[in-house]
Design an enzyme around this catalytic site. Structure first.
Site, PDB file in Angstrom:
ATOM      1  N   ALA A  16      46.990  70.254  33.139  1.00  0.00           N
ATOM      2  CA  ALA A  16      48.056  69.744  32.286  1.00  0.00           C
ATOM      3  C   ALA A  16      48.239  70.759  31.175  1.00  0.00           C
ATOM      4  O   ALA A  16      47.681  70.641  30.090  1.00  0.00           O
ATOM      5  CB  ALA A  16      47.710  68.363  31.725  1.00  0.00           C
ATOM      6  N   TYR A 161      51.313  70.274  23.599  1.00  0.00           N
ATOM      7  CA  TYR A 161      51.987  70.229  24.888  1.00  0.00           C
ATOM      8  C   TYR A 161      51.023  69.784  25.981  1.00  0.00           C
ATOM      9  O   TYR A 161      49.827  70.032  25.927  1.00  0.00           O
ATOM     10  CB  TYR A 161      52.567  71.599  25.236  1.00  0.00           C
ATOM     11  CG  TYR A 161      53.546  72.110  24.205  1.00  0.00           C
ATOM     12  CD1 TYR A 161      54.858  71.635  24.176  1.00  0.00           C
ATOM     13  CD2 TYR A 161      53.159  73.042  23.252  1.00  0.00           C
ATOM     14  CE1 TYR A 161      55.752  72.093  23.226  1.00  0.00           C
ATOM     15  CE2 TYR A 161      54.052  73.496  22.297  1.00  0.00           C
ATOM     16  CZ  TYR A 161      55.346  73.014  22.285  1.00  0.00           C
ATOM     17  OH  TYR A 161      56.239  73.462  21.325  1.00  0.00           O
ATOM     18  N   SER A 162      51.587  69.118  26.971  1.00  0.00           N
ATOM     19  CA  SER A 162      50.850  68.700  28.156  1.00  0.00           C
ATOM     20  C   SER A 162      49.602  67.912  27.759  1.00  0.00           C
ATOM     21  O   SER A 162      49.712  66.907  27.071  1.00  0.00           O
ATOM     22  CB  SER A 162      50.525  69.914  29.018  1.00  0.00           C
ATOM     23  OG  SER A 162      50.431  69.549  30.377  1.00  0.00           O
ATOM     24  N   ALA A 163      48.404  68.341  28.181  1.00  0.00           N
ATOM     25  CA  ALA A 163      47.193  67.577  27.876  1.00  0.00           C
ATOM     26  C   ALA A 163      47.016  67.379  26.374  1.00  0.00           C
ATOM     27  O   ALA A 163      46.515  66.343  25.932  1.00  0.00           O
ATOM     28  CB  ALA A 163      45.973  68.271  28.464  1.00  0.00           C
TER      29      ALA A 163
END
Length: 294
Positions: A16, A161-163
């Site tokens: 992620a 961002y993401s994770a």
């Protein structure tokens, strides 16, 4: 191949993380990567000046005693946990180290701050493109489950961002600076096919396996249609978990989160979409939290 342990965490495993950051990481494997020791939390908070809120120190300098390090700094009764760089499942360090932060260190610091009687609130100070899926969502659930015990704010400096956004979304409030951003709510899986390069080098690899799918995803052979479909199904499952988790954390319809299609957003657009609660500089966000605490 050198750094096999690192390669196992980058290739053929769900991540992620922003794709461009993944490319940079894989292009920059170096001898500096390693592990440090995870220190026991002893309940002692380190009192520091407010400047520590903005400073990250991953060295063994005199500013803090590593033997007494709880993994967070206490500023005016607020525990500040730094979350920076690439996120990995098990780093073995309480602080960001060598461009990475471990979920294991974040968990230890977070649980220690919850128990610390000197801590009135917790700030996750985040600047990260994301990282490994492994370990992420269990930590997100731990943070989300602690809501109501003490105020928990995610203050972005600059982006999550993401994770990293999964972690940020677990807090009571998410604050981003105007030049920062959030999003990339998705999962990526990278397969590297070395078969042509090996053939060109005169190397032939033969797998002897038990189980038709045992060699799926290995870089020495092309990715078969069946293997791709299976891995896509796994990624779809993890992506759905990501969407549902953010929807729960932010009180948003899952469809609205899914419709972002893992795009990234500057702070103002992230606020419009409900991914962040306010747009302000990190120091202003910290002062707003202090005002709320009284």
């Amino acid at each position: 191949m050198r750094f096999q342990h690192l390669a196992q965490r980058l290739f053929n495993t769900p991540l992620a993380i922003r794709p461009e950051k993944a490319e940079v990481i894989m292009a920059a494997l170096s001898d500096r990567l390693g592990v440090s020791h995870l220190f026991r939390v002893n309940g002692d908070a380190v009192a520091v000046s407010p400047q520590a809120f903005f400073d990250s120190d991953d060295s063994d300098g005199p500013r803090r005693s590593r033997e007494r390090d709880a993994g967070y700094d206490v500023v005016a009764g607020v525990a500040v946990i730094h979350i920076e760089g690439t996120l990995v499942h098990k780093l073995g360090a309480l602080r960001p180290w060598s461009g990475m932060t471990g979920y294991d260190g974040i968990r230890t610091a977070f649980l220690g701050a919850l128990r610390d009687p000197e801590v009135r609130a917790i700030v996750l100070l985040i600047d990260s493109p994301g990282g490994e899926v492994a370990g992420c969502f269990d930590l997100v659930d731990t943070i989300h489950g602690a809501r109501g015990d003490k105020p928990i704010w995610s203050i972005l400096s600059e982006g999550a961002y993401s994770a990293a956004y999964a972690l940020a979304s677990a807090a009571d409030r998410v604050i981003a600076p105007r030049t920062g951003g959030a999003g990339s709510i998705g999962v990526i899986w990278m397969h590297v096919d070395w078969s042509t390069a090996l053939t060109g080098a005169g190397i032939k690899v033969t797998f002897v396996t038990y189980g038709d799918r045992k060699a799926d995803g290995h870089p020495e052979i092309p990715l078969s249609k069946e293997a791709r479909e299976r891995f896509q199904a796994d990624i779809d499952t993890m992506g759905a978990l990501f969407v549902d988790t953010v929807a729960r954390n932010r009180g948003l319809p899952a469809a609205k989160v899914r419709d972002t299609q893992a795009a990234t957003f500057l702070a103002a657009d992230a606020e419009r979409l409900g991914l962040v609660d306010a747009v302000m500089a990190p120091d202003a966000a910290f002062l707003a939290l202090l005002d709320q605490l009284g």
